[in-house]
Design an enzyme around this catalytic site. Sequence first.
Site, PDB file in Angstrom:
ATOM      1  N   GLU A  86      -3.036  10.448   3.013  1.00  0.00           N
ATOM      2  CA  GLU A  86      -4.241  10.692   3.806  1.00  0.00           C
ATOM      3  C   GLU A  86      -4.221  12.139   4.277  1.00  0.00           C
ATOM      4  OE1 GLU A  86      -5.890   6.759   5.890  1.00  0.00           O
ATOM      5  OE2 GLU A  86      -3.996   7.438   6.756  1.00  0.00           O
TER       6      GLU A  86
ATOM      7  N   GLU B  34       0.840  -1.196   0.000  1.00  0.00           N
ATOM      8  CA  GLU B  34       0.000   0.000   0.000  1.00  0.00           C
ATOM      9  C   GLU B  34       0.876   1.248   0.000  1.00  0.00           C
ATOM     10  OE1 GLU B  34      -3.356   1.867   3.006  1.00  0.00           O
ATOM     11  OE2 GLU B  34      -3.266  -0.304   2.761  1.00  0.00           O
TER      12      GLU B  34
ATOM     13  N   ASP C 119       0.249   5.357   0.568  1.00  0.00           N
ATOM     14  CA  ASP C 119      -0.837   6.187   1.105  1.00  0.00           C
ATOM     15  C   ASP C 119      -0.579   7.683   1.064  1.00  0.00           C
ATOM     16  OD1 ASP C 119      -2.244   3.965   1.888  1.00  0.00           O
ATOM     17  OD2 ASP C 119      -1.697   4.097   3.995  1.00  0.00           O
TER      18      ASP C 119
END
Length: 283
Positions: A101, A97, A99
Amino acid sequence: MTNKIFLTLLFVGYVVAVSAGNFNQDFEITWGDARAKILNNGELLTLSLDKASGSGFRSRNEYLFGKIDMQLKLVPGNSAGTVTAYYLSSLGNVHDEIDFEFLGNLSGDPYILHTNVFTQGKGNREQQFYLWFDPTKDFHTYSILWNPQSIIFSVDGTPIREFKNLESKGVSFPKTQAMRIYSSLWNADDWATRGGLVKTDWSQAPFTASYRNFNAEACVWTSSSGSSCSSNNPSSNQSWMKQSMDATGQARIQWVQKNYMIYNYCTDTKRFPQGLPPECTIA
């Protein structure tokens, strides 16, 4: 003033060129019912959050390496408690993953840009930044360059973080699992703003984030034919596949991290009393 002049010079000639994708063709709404909307003949996508539910979408394609650009305009006003997530991910317990955010905040307080990299199901590689602009006033480009050498996170074409392939030193790197692009807007007021001290003000709902100008220069992966960038595909020779961070890029990362980084797992000795992760100490 010196910082402002340097920041201006920093961005000249380094803005990512994006072409408008079509959300109807490239993505599918995965949850949230009518809270997620594709508008303007596929040129705009919006996600909304209310007290009942958030919303999200994902790419129709899976990718195994690529350069991914997306323009976002984040939830304005009092966004405390909300999280807008935009990331690449595979599936399963040992997933990979990458990311972005965006952690909301009270009106007038800055958003926090939270980044992380998971390899073989293991994350804990957080770096957090303030942004040098208000991400709610206009669209800005958030990019992930993922190739066999490294992962580079960029904002409006300026690199802010690099995660290098250090497999030769025993550090795992995502390179075998295809990933989709995901995004969601959801309530995380148990942790998102000041460690959960500031809760979501539902009188401000619905909260809305907007997306446009998706672009992917990437290797599309399918279970039937593998990667579109296989060696027998002459059209797959992409410059991004061999791109690495040059001295100018390294200087930009160092400048951003010096002035805007607010958390770096690689300096958190209290969190890692047995020693920092190996990628933090390898030159």
